[in-house]
Scaffold this motif. Structure first.
Motif, PDB file in Angstrom:
ATOM      1  N   ILE A  85       0.834  -1.197   0.000  1.00 11.68           N
ATOM      2  CA  ILE A  85       0.000   0.000   0.000  1.00 11.68           C
ATOM      3  C   ILE A  85       0.874   1.254   0.000  1.00 11.68           C
ATOM      4  CG2 ILE A  85      -1.885  -1.179   1.185  1.00 11.68           C
ATOM      5  CD1 ILE A  85      -0.905   0.204   3.765  1.00 11.68           C
ATOM      6  N   TYR A  86       0.224   2.412  -0.158  1.00  7.28           N
ATOM      7  CA  TYR A  86       0.914   3.699  -0.096  1.00  7.28           C
ATOM      8  C   TYR A  86       0.605   4.320   1.271  1.00  7.28           C
ATOM      9  CZ  TYR A  86       1.243   2.841  -5.081  1.00  7.28           C
ATOM     10  OH  TYR A  86       1.511   2.270  -6.297  1.00  7.28           O
ATOM     11  N   PRO A  87       1.543   4.214   2.222  1.00  9.87           N
ATOM     12  CA  PRO A  87       1.232   4.547   3.622  1.00  9.87           C
ATOM     13  C   PRO A  87       0.884   6.013   3.860  1.00  9.87           C
ATOM     14  CG  PRO A  87       3.586   4.133   3.337  1.00  9.87           C
ATOM     15  CD  PRO A  87       2.919   3.718   2.073  1.00  9.87           C
ATOM     16  N   ASP A  88       1.400   6.934   3.023  1.00 11.22           N
ATOM     17  CA  ASP A  88       1.151   8.354   3.245  1.00 11.22           C
ATOM     18  C   ASP A  88      -0.157   8.838   2.622  1.00 11.22           C
ATOM     19  OD1 ASP A  88       3.531   8.600   4.653  1.00 11.22           O
ATOM     20  OD2 ASP A  88       4.692   9.038   2.838  1.00 11.22           O
ATOM     21  N   LEU A  89      -0.799   7.981   1.821  1.00 12.91           N
ATOM     22  CA  LEU A  89      -2.083   8.313   1.232  1.00 12.91           C
ATOM     23  C   LEU A  89      -3.210   7.766   2.093  1.00 12.91           C
ATOM     24  CD1 LEU A  89      -1.431   7.549  -2.550  1.00 12.91           C
ATOM     25  CD2 LEU A  89      -1.170   9.725  -1.337  1.00 12.91           C
ATOM     26  N   THR A  90      -4.387   8.334   1.967  1.00 13.95           N
ATOM     27  CA  THR A  90      -5.530   7.811   2.708  1.00 13.95           C
ATOM     28  C   THR A  90      -5.980   6.485   2.086  1.00 13.95           C
ATOM     29  OG1 THR A  90      -7.217   8.883   1.347  1.00 13.95           O
ATOM     30  CG2 THR A  90      -6.311  10.159   3.196  1.00 13.95           C
ATOM     31  N   VAL A  91      -6.818   5.788   2.813  1.00 15.52           N
ATOM     32  CA  VAL A  91      -7.383   4.541   2.302  1.00 15.52           C
ATOM     33  C   VAL A  91      -8.110   4.796   0.988  1.00 15.52           C
ATOM     34  CG1 VAL A  91      -9.132   2.774   2.752  1.00 15.52           C
ATOM     35  CG2 VAL A  91      -7.541   3.441   4.564  1.00 15.52           C
ATOM     36  N   ARG A  92      -8.913   5.841   0.940  1.00 17.32           N
ATOM     37  CA  ARG A  92      -9.658   6.182  -0.274  1.00 17.32           C
ATOM     38  C   ARG A  92      -8.698   6.484  -1.427  1.00 17.32           C
ATOM     39  NH1 ARG A  92     -14.758   7.848  -0.935  1.00 17.32           N
ATOM     40  NH2 ARG A  92     -14.979   8.252   1.301  1.00 17.32           N
ATOM     41  N   GLU A  93      -7.654   7.246  -1.156  1.00 14.20           N
ATOM     42  CA  GLU A  93      -6.694   7.596  -2.204  1.00 14.20           C
ATOM     43  C   GLU A  93      -5.958   6.365  -2.724  1.00 14.20           C
ATOM     44  OE1 GLU A  93      -5.637  12.179  -0.752  1.00 14.20           O
ATOM     45  OE2 GLU A  93      -4.519  10.462   0.046  1.00 14.20           O
ATOM     46  N   ASN A  94      -5.661   5.413  -1.847  1.00 17.04           N
ATOM     47  CA  ASN A  94      -5.048   4.163  -2.286  1.00 17.04           C
ATOM     48  C   ASN A  94      -5.938   3.439  -3.282  1.00 17.04           C
ATOM     49  OD1 ASN A  94      -2.443   2.756  -0.839  1.00 17.04           O
ATOM     50  ND2 ASN A  94      -3.282   4.390   0.434  1.00 17.04           N
ATOM     51  N   LEU A  95      -7.232   3.377  -2.965  1.00 18.50           N
ATOM     52  CA  LEU A  95      -8.166   2.700  -3.860  1.00 18.50           C
ATOM     53  C   LEU A  95      -8.316   3.440  -5.186  1.00 18.50           C
ATOM     54  CD1 LEU A  95     -11.239   1.308  -1.864  1.00 18.50           C
ATOM     55  CD2 LEU A  95      -9.769   0.091  -3.462  1.00 18.50           C
ATOM     56  N   LEU A  96      -8.383   4.769  -5.115  1.00 16.65           N
ATOM     57  CA  LEU A  96      -8.499   5.553  -6.343  1.00 16.65           C
ATOM     58  C   LEU A  96      -7.280   5.358  -7.232  1.00 16.65           C
ATOM     59  CD1 LEU A  96      -9.954   8.914  -4.970  1.00 16.65           C
ATOM     60  CD2 LEU A  96     -11.139   7.211  -6.353  1.00 16.65           C
ATOM     61  N   LEU A  97      -6.100   5.319  -6.624  1.00 17.50           N
ATOM     62  CA  LEU A  97      -4.876   5.115  -7.393  1.00 17.50           C
ATOM     63  C   LEU A  97      -4.877   3.737  -8.045  1.00 17.50           C
ATOM     64  CD1 LEU A  97      -2.183   6.402  -8.152  1.00 17.50           C
ATOM     65  CD2 LEU A  97      -1.183   5.365  -6.116  1.00 17.50           C
ATOM     66  N   ALA A  98      -5.306   2.725  -7.296  1.00 14.89           N
ATOM     67  CA  ALA A  98      -5.353   1.362  -7.833  1.00 14.89           C
ATOM     68  C   ALA A  98      -6.338   1.254  -8.984  1.00 14.89           C
ATOM     69  CB  ALA A  98      -5.730   0.376  -6.728  1.00 14.89           C
ATOM     70  N   ALA A  99      -7.404   2.037  -8.916  1.00 17.95           N
ATOM     71  CA  ALA A  99      -8.426   2.008  -9.969  1.00 17.95           C
ATOM     72  C   ALA A  99      -8.062   2.893 -11.153  1.00 17.95           C
ATOM     73  CB  ALA A  99      -9.773   2.451  -9.407  1.00 17.95           C
ATOM     74  N   GLY A 100      -6.931   3.571 -11.081  1.00 19.46           N
ATOM     75  CA  GLY A 100      -6.502   4.422 -12.181  1.00 19.46           C
ATOM     76  C   GLY A 100      -7.297   5.701 -12.297  1.00 19.46           C
ATOM     77  N   GLY A 101      -8.015   6.059 -11.229  1.00 19.94           N
ATOM     78  CA  GLY A 101      -8.788   7.294 -11.256  1.00 19.94           C
ATOM     79  C   GLY A 101     -10.011   7.238 -12.143  1.00 19.94           C
ATOM     80  N   ARG A 102     -10.479   6.026 -12.482  1.00 16.71           N
ATOM     81  CA  ARG A 102     -11.618   5.910 -13.400  1.00 16.71           C
ATOM     82  C   ARG A 102     -12.914   6.328 -12.695  1.00 16.71           C
ATOM     83  NH1 ARG A 102      -9.439   0.858 -13.998  1.00 16.71           N
ATOM     84  NH2 ARG A 102     -11.326  -0.097 -13.196  1.00 16.71           N
ATOM     85  N   PRO A 103     -13.647   7.273 -13.247  1.00 15.53           N
ATOM     86  CA  PRO A 103     -14.891   7.738 -12.607  1.00 15.53           C
ATOM     87  C   PRO A 103     -15.898   6.620 -12.393  1.00 15.53           C
ATOM     88  CG  PRO A 103     -14.212   9.239 -14.356  1.00 15.53           C
ATOM     89  CD  PRO A 103     -13.340   8.026 -14.462  1.00 15.53           C
TER      90      PRO A 103
END
Length: 236
Positions: free
Chosen positions: A90-108
């Motif tokens: 995971i990316y420890p400095d990002l929030t849980v939500r931001e980790n998921l958004l990054l993993a999803a490629g920011g797809r709306p």
């Protein structure tokens, strides 16, 4: 109709040590399989071969009719094979939500339709704005599992997802994987040593020894097999 993943006669040597020795395995679309076996039997090497981290010396390695031999890891990932390692990535400095958004490629579309559901399944709905680095070990594992799923895999490789977990966290991980499998329908291969976890996951099981798959069947069938008892279960 061919299987989603077809492996036949797969071989890989490391300095004279044969980590994959004519390995054969077939996995259907949407199927879940637990891969068990003692340390050093070749399980992680098998994942490395499927994901392109190492190249096979010989044999067939095919995904949905397309050979994986010679492909780079990013090309294999684009085909829909995604992997979670033992240690949470995971990316420890990002929030849980931001980790998921990054993993999803920011797809709306993922943000709108899946994000809240994935957070709920991972028991992280009330932790969405918390930095991922402060999560408990089990929560980090759950976060990474749903992060990988946010990439929309067709085959998800999980390497010891309950490593370091408490009994309660392990039980919650069983429920999470079952929910994800039922809701999203992708295929799973899970490497695991915890036989209680394997039993509760209630899926097909394959025993690996010395670079080969020697037994396949249900947990009930394998736990009574003399070879399985001698080679693995009896060592507990």
């Amino acid at each position: 109709m061919s299987a989603l993943l077809e492996v036949a006669g797969l071989e890989k040597d490391f300095g004279g040590v044969r980590a994959a020795d004519g390995l054969n395995l077939s996995l259907e679309a949407g199927e879940m399989l637990c891969l068990i076996g003692p340390n050093g039997c070749g399980k992680t090497t098998f994942f490395n071969l499927i994901s392109g981290a190492v190249a096979a010396d010989n044999g067939k390695l095919q995904f949905d009719g397309e050979s994986l031999r010679g492909l780079e890891p990013y090309q294999i990932a684009r085909l829909g094979i995604l992997r979670k390692f033992q240690v949470p990535g995971i990316y420890p400095d990002l929030t849980v939500r931001e980790n998921l958004l990054l993993a999803a490629g920011g797809r709306p579309d993922v943000v709108v339709t899946d994000l809240a559901e994935l957070l709920g399944l991972a028991r992280l709905s009330d932790r969405a704005e918390v930095q991922a680095g402060v999560l408990a070990h089990g929560e980090k594992q759950w976060l990474e599992i749903v992060m990988v799923l946010a990439g929309q895999p067709r085959l998800l490789l999980l390497d010891e997802p309950t490593n370091g977990m408490t009994a309660a966290e392990t039980a919650a991980t069983v429920a999470l994987i079952k929910d994800l499998h039922q809701r999203y329908g992708c295929a799973f291969i899970v490497i695991e040593h915890d036989m209680g976890f394997v039993r509760e996951l209630d899926c097909a099981v394959a025993l690996m020894l010395q670079g080969r798959i020697l037994r396949q069947g249900s947990f009930a069938e394998l736990q009574d097999d003399p070879l399985v008892k001698e080679a693995y279960l009896g060592q507990a």
